[in-house]
Design an enzyme around this catalytic site. Structure first.
Site, PDB file in Angstrom:
ATOM      1  N   ARG A 141       0.831  -1.199   0.000  1.00 53.16           N
ATOM      2  CA  ARG A 141       0.000   0.000   0.000  1.00 53.16           C
ATOM      3  C   ARG A 141       0.873   1.260   0.000  1.00 53.16           C
ATOM      4  NH1 ARG A 141      -2.275   1.465   3.934  1.00 53.16           N
ATOM      5  NH2 ARG A 141      -1.329   0.140   5.521  1.00 53.16           N
ATOM      6  N   LYS A 183      -8.748  -1.999   0.353  1.00 53.55           N
ATOM      7  CA  LYS A 183      -8.696  -1.131   1.528  1.00 53.55           C
ATOM      8  C   LYS A 183      -9.428   0.192   1.326  1.00 53.55           C
ATOM      9  CE  LYS A 183      -6.543  -3.864   4.307  1.00 53.55           C
ATOM     10  NZ  LYS A 183      -7.330  -4.538   5.380  1.00 53.55           N
ATOM     11  N   HIS A 214     -11.206  -4.159  11.722  1.00 57.25           N
ATOM     12  CA  HIS A 214     -10.101  -4.793  11.004  1.00 57.25           C
ATOM     13  C   HIS A 214      -9.760  -6.064  11.774  1.00 57.25           C
ATOM     14  CE1 HIS A 214      -5.728  -4.639   9.377  1.00 57.25           C
ATOM     15  NE2 HIS A 214      -6.532  -5.229   8.514  1.00 57.25           N
ATOM     16  N   SER A 239      -0.857  -6.567  10.366  1.00 61.28           N
ATOM     17  CA  SER A 239      -0.161  -7.511   9.508  1.00 61.28           C
ATOM     18  C   SER A 239       1.008  -8.154  10.248  1.00 61.28           C
ATOM     19  CB  SER A 239       0.358  -6.792   8.259  1.00 61.28           C
ATOM     20  OG  SER A 239       1.072  -7.671   7.426  1.00 61.28           O
ATOM     21  N   LYS A 290      -3.337 -12.896  12.470  1.00 62.17           N
ATOM     22  CA  LYS A 290      -4.803 -12.756  12.354  1.00 62.17           C
ATOM     23  C   LYS A 290      -5.393 -13.784  11.385  1.00 62.17           C
ATOM     24  CE  LYS A 290      -5.856  -8.759  10.730  1.00 62.17           C
ATOM     25  NZ  LYS A 290      -6.189  -8.935   9.303  1.00 62.17           N
ATOM     26  N   THR A 291      -4.786 -13.907  10.225  1.00 63.64           N
ATOM     27  CA  THR A 291      -5.282 -14.858   9.226  1.00 63.64           C
ATOM     28  C   THR A 291      -4.975 -16.290   9.634  1.00 63.64           C
ATOM     29  OG1 THR A 291      -5.055 -13.246   7.436  1.00 63.64           O
ATOM     30  CG2 THR A 291      -5.115 -15.560   6.808  1.00 63.64           C
ATOM     31  N   ASP A 323     -10.409 -10.726   7.521  1.00 63.87           N
ATOM     32  CA  ASP A 323      -9.823  -9.383   7.587  1.00 63.87           C
ATOM     33  C   ASP A 323     -10.762  -8.242   7.964  1.00 63.87           C
ATOM     34  OD1 ASP A 323      -7.418  -7.840   7.291  1.00 63.87           O
ATOM     35  OD2 ASP A 323      -8.217  -7.049   5.431  1.00 63.87           O
ATOM     36  N   ARG A 343       1.412 -11.906  -1.741  1.00 60.23           N
ATOM     37  CA  ARG A 343       0.010 -12.037  -1.353  1.00 60.23           C
ATOM     38  C   ARG A 343      -0.727 -13.063  -2.209  1.00 60.23           C
ATOM     39  NH1 ARG A 343      -2.154  -9.186   3.243  1.00 60.23           N
ATOM     40  NH2 ARG A 343      -0.531  -7.690   3.794  1.00 60.23           N
TER      41      ARG A 343
END
Length: 529
Positions: free
Chosen positions: A59, A201, A220, A238, A242-243, A257, A323
């Site tokens: 990003r 995003k 988030h 990140s 989390k994932t 997410d 990704r």
């Protein structure tokens, strides 16, 4: 007016005229064919599509702007996160973009942001390339019914033109890249960058603006649910897990997410996942690993042998931020409906590289609001240019770059819902315990999974806890499947006095960061530390 004629009128109303071929709502195979024909990517072994994003492999937060316009300017959280752009500059850039796309082929996907029909937002994603359109098809909620598709009318439109560059001196941007959200015109413009995460995003920012005004907390986070309907929310930046931790074969995945929490329960904003896959482990993360080997998945900047067409997930030659974008249906344990009841547990993830935070702590509602506003994790040496030693990072609400409103709006909603639904709150450290990152190994994912499982199943409800002398939260002294000694980081430190110095420094960092929120939070939150 036929649906086709109406679509043409919609594009003209935006200023999109004299176009080449317009491809409406192509299927995944159709977008594959167009992307490969146009040499936008290559198909890898077993079917994923490998693409390159060029200069921008992540990003560009400094290139994101919110247009200052009457309907939203008094509500937005202005500052470093949401930088203003005048309507005049927006119009100049828009007119140049409209001229740029004349004669070009475009791809359009009509879809939704939000799985709950009561709160979903109909969107239209218009892209210059086929693979970005496939990204939108993977990540957002697809319209499966043909009658519904013909009546779909977008409330917001996203135009993505990565090959079109801004002129900073003319357009008021900082570089050739731009992500501009105009809430009044209900239009989002993205250009100068091929990183597909900007599409995802920018829509998240939109939802973060719209939903809290309806008393829906936008988050988030990832969400999963157990066989008894016990939902869990995982907040985290990140690299915190989390994932990984939400993709549990024993629990159904709602999403990895972005979610909303309404009076009806939790719902996913998306229809897919966008997972970081650098050095992904087939053993530790089997479900996500398998997604990198499936047709329909987009692999961004992942290494590939062009002769054998096999990918190399360990290849970081282009970026650490490799990704995979795939439909949530690729995860066998996923709940495709994307909705569930209210959570029983909220887990806030941090990756503490200083070795100070315990692997798990239990939080009161006030402490949960404090740590939610803080959004702490740490950057580790080697993961970012200029970072040579661990560095504390605070990203409010665990997602500051995407928060459109002032942070206390989200924090107040979180606390209200936690208290109303009697939710248990936890802080889980997936980083280091006792010693800093430079001197020890990271907490085993096996132990992190065991701690999460114990917290969610109630196995920690009746164990003994100790009060942390610095952070004042409660820390379990035992947990099934986890050695008791690692639950107290100070006992793991080779030099307890040196540990105390690191711990005190981190506490001071927390206090200094929280000064910006102190005026707008209750006293019990202000006085957590």
């Amino acid at each position: 007016m036929s649906p086709e004629e109406k679509r043409k009128q919609d594009l003209k109303a935006l200023g999109l005229k004299n176009l080449g071929q317009v491809y409406w709502n192509l299927s995944t195979p159709g977008l594959y064919e167009e992307a490969i024909k146009r040499r936008e990517g290559v198909m890898a072994h077993l079917g994923p599509m490998v693409v390159r994003t060029g200069q921008h492999t992540g990003r560009s937060p400094h290139d994101k702007f919110m247009v200052r316009e009457p309907s939203s300017q008094d509500r937005l959280w202005w500052g470093d996160v949401n930088k203003g752009l005048s309507e005049e500059k927006f119009n100049i850039l828009l007119h140049r973009l409209m001229a740029y796309v004349q004669g070009k082929d475009l791809f359009v996907q009509d879809c939704y942001a939000g799985q709950d029909p009561e709160f979903r937002v109909p969107i239209r994603v218009i892209t210059e390339t086929a693979w970005h359109n496939l990204f939108a098809r993977n990540l957002f909620v697809q319209v499966k019914d043909q009658d519904e598709m013909e009546s779909h009318y977008p409330e917001f439109t996203i135009i993505n033109a990565p090959r079109f560059q801004a002129v900073p001196e003319l357009d008021g941007t900082y570089s050739e890249a731009f992500i501009i959200v105009n809430l009044g015109r209900k239009l989002i413009l993205i250009g100068g960058t091929a990183y597909a995460g900007e599409i995802k995003k920018s829509v998240f920012t939109l939802m973060n603006y719209l939903l809290p005004q309806k008393e829906v907390l936008s988050m988030h986070c990832s969400v999963n649910v157990g066989q008894d309907g016990d939902a869990a929310v995982f907040f985290g930046l990140s690299g915190t897990g989390k994932t990984t931790l939400s993709a549990d074969p024993e629990r159904a995945l709602i999403g990895d997410d972005e979610h909303g929490w309404s009076d009806r329960g939790l719902f996913n904003f998306e229809g897919g996942c966008y997972a970081k896959v650098i050095r992904l482990s087939k053993t530790a993360e089997p479900e996500i690993y398998e997604c990198t080997r499936k047709f329909g998945t987009i692999l961004e900047n992942v290494g590939i042998n062009l002769r054998t067409r096999r990918v190399d997930l360990d290849d970081d030659s282009l970026t650490e931020n490799t990704r995979a974008a795939y439909p949530i249906a690729h995860i066998p344990s996923a709940m495709r409906e994307g909705v569930c009841g209210h959570p029983k547990n909220v887990v806030m993830l941090t990756c503490d590289a200083f070795g100070v935070m315990p692997p798990l702590a239990r939080l009161t509602a006030a402490q949960a609001e404090y740590h939610f506003l803080s959004g702490y994790t740490a950057k580790v040496a080697g993961t970012e240019a200029g970072v040579n030693e661990p560095k504390a990072t605070f990203s409010t609400c665990f997602g500051a770059p995407f928060m459109a409103l002032e942070p206390h709006v989200y924090a107040d909603l979180l606390r209200k819902k936690v208290l109303k639904h009697q939710v248990k709150c936890w802080l889980l450290n997936t980083g280091w315990a006792g010693e800093p990152a430079s001197k020890a190994g990271r907490i085993s994912i096996k132990y992190s999974r065991a701690l999460v499982k114990a917290a969610l199943t109630g196995a920690l409800d009746n164990v003994k806890y100790r009060k942390d002398p610095l952070f004042n939260f409660e820390v379990p002294v035992s947990c099934p499947g986890v050695p008791g000694e690692i639950l107290n980081p100070r006992n793991q430190a080779k030099d307890p006095a040196e540990y105390d110095q690191r711990a005190q420094k981190l506490v001071e960092d927390f206090k200094k960061n929280f000064e910006q929120f102190a005026a707008k939070v209750p006293d019990d939150v202000k006085n957590v530390l």
